[in-house]
Write an enzyme that holds these catalytic residues in place. Structure first.
Site, PDB file in Angstrom:
ATOM      1  N   ASP A  98       0.862  -1.178   0.000  1.00  0.00           N
ATOM      2  CA  ASP A  98       0.000   0.000   0.000  1.00  0.00           C
ATOM      3  C   ASP A  98       0.899   1.227   0.000  1.00  0.00           C
ATOM      4  O   ASP A  98       1.672   1.438   0.937  1.00  0.00           O
ATOM      5  CB  ASP A  98      -0.864  -0.043   1.277  1.00  0.00           C
ATOM      6  CG  ASP A  98      -2.132   0.753   1.166  1.00  0.00           C
ATOM      7  OD1 ASP A  98      -2.120   1.778   0.470  1.00  0.00           O
ATOM      8  OD2 ASP A  98      -3.136   0.350   1.790  1.00  0.00           O
ATOM      9  N   ASP A 195      -2.890   4.833  -2.563  1.00  0.00           N
ATOM     10  CA  ASP A 195      -3.813   5.580  -1.719  1.00  0.00           C
ATOM     11  C   ASP A 195      -4.247   6.880  -2.416  1.00  0.00           C
ATOM     12  O   ASP A 195      -3.395   7.602  -2.959  1.00  0.00           O
ATOM     13  CB  ASP A 195      -3.056   5.912  -0.408  1.00  0.00           C
ATOM     14  CG  ASP A 195      -3.958   6.374   0.699  1.00  0.00           C
ATOM     15  OD1 ASP A 195      -4.795   5.580   1.139  1.00  0.00           O
ATOM     16  OD2 ASP A 195      -3.818   7.540   1.127  1.00  0.00           O
ATOM     17  N   GLU A 256      -6.825   3.747  -5.422  1.00  0.00           N
ATOM     18  CA  GLU A 256      -7.999   4.193  -4.679  1.00  0.00           C
ATOM     19  C   GLU A 256      -8.389   5.554  -5.236  1.00  0.00           C
ATOM     20  O   GLU A 256      -7.578   6.478  -5.256  1.00  0.00           O
ATOM     21  CB  GLU A 256      -7.691   4.323  -3.188  1.00  0.00           C
ATOM     22  CG  GLU A 256      -8.915   4.766  -2.405  1.00  0.00           C
ATOM     23  CD  GLU A 256      -8.599   5.327  -1.019  1.00  0.00           C
ATOM     24  OE1 GLU A 256      -9.475   5.273  -0.162  1.00  0.00           O
ATOM     25  OE2 GLU A 256      -7.474   5.838  -0.816  1.00  0.00           O
ATOM     26  N   HIS A 321     -10.908  -1.266   4.948  1.00  0.00           N
ATOM     27  CA  HIS A 321     -10.593  -0.754   6.277  1.00  0.00           C
ATOM     28  C   HIS A 321     -11.197   0.621   6.555  1.00  0.00           C
ATOM     29  O   HIS A 321     -10.940   1.201   7.609  1.00  0.00           O
ATOM     30  CB  HIS A 321      -9.062  -0.686   6.436  1.00  0.00           C
ATOM     31  CG  HIS A 321      -8.440   0.263   5.452  1.00  0.00           C
ATOM     32  ND1 HIS A 321      -8.495   0.057   4.092  1.00  0.00           N
ATOM     33  CD2 HIS A 321      -7.781   1.430   5.625  1.00  0.00           C
ATOM     34  CE1 HIS A 321      -7.893   1.054   3.460  1.00  0.00           C
ATOM     35  NE2 HIS A 321      -7.446   1.900   4.378  1.00  0.00           N
ATOM     36  N   ASP A 322     -11.943   1.165   5.603  1.00  0.00           N
ATOM     37  CA  ASP A 322     -12.527   2.501   5.780  1.00  0.00           C
ATOM     38  C   ASP A 322     -14.045   2.485   5.862  1.00  0.00           C
ATOM     39  O   ASP A 322     -14.659   3.543   5.933  1.00  0.00           O
ATOM     40  CB  ASP A 322     -12.141   3.406   4.586  1.00  0.00           C
ATOM     41  CG  ASP A 322     -10.660   3.743   4.560  1.00  0.00           C
ATOM     42  OD1 ASP A 322     -10.054   3.826   5.635  1.00  0.00           O
ATOM     43  OD2 ASP A 322     -10.110   3.917   3.453  1.00  0.00           O
TER      44      ASP A 322
HETATM   45  C1  NOJ Z   1      -7.361   6.479   2.269  1.00  0.00           C
HETATM   46  C2  NOJ Z   1      -7.059   5.322   3.171  1.00  0.00           C
HETATM   47  O1  NOJ Z   1      -7.759   4.199   2.737  1.00  0.00           O
HETATM   48  C3  NOJ Z   1      -7.431   5.751   4.568  1.00  0.00           C
HETATM   49  O2  NOJ Z   1      -7.404   4.691   5.471  1.00  0.00           O
HETATM   50  C4  NOJ Z   1      -6.477   6.852   4.968  1.00  0.00           C
HETATM   51  O3  NOJ Z   1      -6.835   7.333   6.238  1.00  0.00           O
HETATM   52  C5  NOJ Z   1      -6.522   8.006   3.967  1.00  0.00           C
HETATM   53  N1  NOJ Z   1      -6.471   7.549   2.615  1.00  0.00           N
HETATM   54  C6  NOJ Z   1      -5.361   8.932   4.171  1.00  0.00           C
HETATM   55  O4  NOJ Z   1      -4.176   8.326   3.736  1.00  0.00           O
END
Ligand code: NOJ
Length: 530
Positions: A98, A195, A256, A321-322
Site C-alpha cells: 500500500d 492511496d 484508490e 478498512h474505511d
Molecule cells: C485512504 C485510506 O484508505 C485511509 O485509510 C487513509 O486514512 C486516507 N487515505 C489517508 O491516507
C-alpha cells in the site's frame, strides 16, 4: 490470449495490525502473516494487499509514512519482507504494498527539511502559502492549511495536519517517488495499491472549491472537490508511473479513487486511461454504499461495468478498512452475506476481499476509551471512526482467539467464538466454506473469470439475474435478494441449464423451461449445456 494475473485475480486485503500477532504485543505483524500463508493458500487467493507497514508515527496508522524504504519495527524488518515474498511466491501468491504517495508524515525527512526555510533543497517538495489561499478542508476535519511557525507559512494537507501533501507539480518530487517505487519493484514486490491517487495534483492557482447545495454535517462534504483533486495533470503522472511498472514483468497497480458519495464510477474508470495506459485497476466503492436490494445492486454493478467497458478490467469490492463491514451493514445476516459473496465471485475482473470477510466477521464494538482512529476521536459519538471494521481476526476459540497472546490493540467482535476459522474450516455450511468453494469454482472456470456480463431486466424485481458469456460457454447467475420464495419466468432463459452451485437448498438440478424457483436469499449458478 494469455491473461495477466490481475485480470481475474482474487486479492485479500490484510490490515496488518489486526491479522496475526507473532510476538505478543497485541499488534499483528509480518511474521504473523507468514504463519497464515497456508491458510490463505487454502482459501485460494492470488494476491495479498498489505495496508502500509512502513516506518510511521502512526497518526493515521501507517497512512502517514516517515520512511518509505524501511519497515516499521512494530511489523518487522526488511528481512521479513524478503521471507514473506519468498514464501508467498512459493505458494503462487503475489504481494502488493500500500503506497501513500499523496502525502507523507510530518516526520518524513523531506518535510523536516522543507519546513526549515523557503530556500532549502526540499523547499518546494510540499505545498506552501503565505496566507490561507482558499476554502479547502481536510478530510478528517478542520481546514486543509496549517501554519508552520518554523517556516512562517501555511502548508496544505488533504487529511490530518500530520500528513502534509507532496507537491506533485515539482519534477523532483515525482522523480524521488518513482525511485522509491523502483526500490520495491526491484526487491520483488508485485504491485501497489495507491492511496487516494486522484488527489495527488492540486489546482495550480488554488481556486476555491464550489459549494454544494443543501446541508451536510461536515464542512468537508459541503463542497465539490474539483480543485483539490482530479486535476487533469494527474493523468500524465499516472501514464509515467504505468511505464515504470510495465518496464518490469507482471507488476500491477490498483488505485484508490476518492469520490463524492455515493460513488462516481465514470470518474474512477477515467484513471484506467483512455487507452488502458494509466492504472491497471481502479476501485469503485458504489456497492459499499448500495442498499441490499436487487435493483440498486444491478444498477450500480451495471453502471460500473459499463464505465470500465470490455477492454479494461473492473474491480469488485464490498469491504475495506474505511467502511462498515458488509455483514454489519446487513444486520449480521449470514444468508445475505453469502448471497453477496456469490455476486462478488461471479463478476468479471479483479475481486478484492478484506480479511475476516470470509468468516463473516462483523464490526467490533469500540468504546470511547479504546478509540484509536483519529477520525473516531474527532467525531465521536456522531461517527465511531474506522476502528470497528479493523477489529482483530478470529482464528480459534482459545484465549486471544489465536490472534495474540497479549492484549489486542482493538477489541474483538462480540461473540467472537462464533467466527473462529478453526470451527468454520470443518463446517461445510460455514461462511468460510462458501468463500472457499466459490473461489475454487471461479478459478476453474474461465467464463466466470473472463466472460462478458449481461445484467438482465426481469419481471421479478427481487432477483438479480445475469449471464456470463465466454466464447461458446454461458453461465447464468440468479440471486434472490429477498426473504421470500421467488420465481423467475423468462422465455429468454429457456435452454438446457445445469445447476453448478447453489447457496441454500436447491429443489431442481436442471432447468429447461425458463422457470426458476428460488428460496429466500438463494443464489445459484447454472451452466448452459449445448
Ligand atoms: C485512504 C485510506 O484508505 C485511509 O485509510 C487513509 O486514512 C486516507 N487515505 C489517508 O491516507
Amino acid at each position: 490470449m494469455k491473461m495477466r494475473w490481475w485480470e481475474d485475480c482474487v486479492v485479500y486485503q490484510i490490515y496488518p495490525r489486526s491479522f496475526q500477532d507473532s510476538n505478543g504485543d497485541g499488534i499483528g505483524d509480518l511474521r504473523g502473516i507468514l504463519k497464515r500463508l497456508d491458510y490463505l493458500s487454502m482459501l485460494g487467493i492470488d494476491a495479498i494487499w498489505i495496508s502500509p507497514i512502513f516506518i510511521s508515527p502512526m497518526a493515521d496508522y501507517g497512512y502517514d509514512i516517515s520512511d518509505y524504504r524501511s519497515i516499521d519495527p512494530i511489523y518487522g524488518t526488511l528481512d521479513d519482507v524478503d521471507l514473506l515474498l519468498k514464501e508467498a511466491h512459493a505458494r503462487n501468491i503475489k504481494i502488493i504494498f500500500d503506497m501513500v504517495l499523496n502525502h507523507t508524515s510530518i516526520e518524513h525527512p523531506w518535510f523536516i527539511e522543507s519546513r526549515k526555510s523557503k530556500t532549502n533543497d526540499k523547499s518546494e517538495f510540499y505545498i506552501w502559502s503565505d496566507t490561507i489561499p482558499n476554502n479547502w478542508q481536510g478530510a478528517f476535519g478542520g481546514k486543509a492549511w496549517t501554519f508552520d511557525e518554523q517556516r512562517g507559512q501555511y502548508y496544505m494537507h488533504s487529511f490530518l495536519k500530520e500528513q502534509p501533501d507532496l507537491n506533485w507539480r515539482k519534477g523532483e518530487v515525482v522523480d524521488a517517488v518513482f525511485k522509491m517505487l523502483a526500490f520495491w519493484l526491484d526487491r520483488g514486490i508485485d504491485g501497489f495499491r495507491l492511496d487516494v491517487i486522484n488527489c495527488i495534483v492540486k489546482d495550480e492557482t488554488f481556486r476555491n472549491n464550489p459549494k454544494v447545495v443543501g446541508s451536510r454535517p461536515r464542512p468537508y462534504d459541503m463542497q465539490r472537490h474539483i480543485f483539490d483533486r482530479n486535476r487533469p495533470e494527474t493523468h500524465a503522472r499516472l501514464r509515467r508511473m504505468r511505464k515504470l511498472l510495465d518496464s518490469y514483468p507482471d507488476k500491477m497497480m490498483v488505485g484508490e479513487i476518492m469520490v463524492e458519495n455515493p460513488g462516481e464510477p465514470e470518474l474512477a474508470s477515467s484513471y484506467l486511461g483512455r487507452d488502458g495506459d494509466e492504472l491497471h485497476l481502479a476501485f469503485d466503492f458504489s456497492l459499499t454504499q448500495t442498499p441490499f436490494h436487487a435493483q440498486p445492486w444491478k444498477r450500480n454493478a451495471k453502471r460500473w461495468s459499463e464505465a470500465v467497458g470490455i477492454n479494461r478490467v473492473p474491480t469488485w469490492v464490498l469491504n475495506n478498512h474505511d467502511t462498515t463491514r458488509l455483514i454489519s451493514r446487513l444486520g449480521g445476516n449470514i444468508a445475505k452475506a453469502k448471497l453477496a459473496a456469490l455476486f462478488l465471485l461471479t463478476q468479471r475482473g479483479a475481486i478484492f476481499l478484506y480479511y475476516g470477510e470470509e468468516i463473516g466477521l462483523p464490526n467490533s464494538k469500540v468504546p470511547k476509551s479504546r478509540l484509536e482512529d483519529p477520525l473516531g476521536k474527532r467525531y465521536w459519538p456522531f461517527h465511531p471512526g474506522r476502528d470497528p471494521e479493523r477489529g482483530p481476526m478470529i482464528w480459534s476459540t482459545s484465549k486471544g482467539y489465536g490472534f495474540s497472546d497479549g492484549k489486542s490493540w482493538l477489541p474483538f467482535a462480540n461473540h467472537a467464538d462464533k467466527y473462529a476459522v478453526e470451527n468454520q474450516m470443518t463446517d461445510k455450511n460455514s461462511m468460510l466454506s462458501c468463500y472457499r468453494e466459490l473461489i475454487s469454482l471461479r478459478k476453474g472456470d474461465i467464463t466466470l473469470k473472463k466472460g462478458i456480463t449481461t445484467y438482465l431486466d426481469t419481471k421479478n424485481t427481487h432477483v438479480m439475474v445475469y449471464i456470463r458469456k465466454y466464447e461458446n460457454q454461458e453461465r447464468l447467475v440468479l440471486l434472490n435478494f429477498s426473504s421470500r420464495q421467488q420465481t423467475i419466468e423468462e422465455s429468454s432463459l429457456s435452454g438446457n441449464w445445469e445447476l453448478k452451485y447453489s447457496i441454500q437448498r436447491m429443489v431442481e438440478d436442471s432447468q429447461d423451461s425458463g422457470i426458476f424457483q428460488l428460496q429466500p436469499w438463494q443464489g445459484c449458478i447454472y451452466i448452459k449445456n449445448k
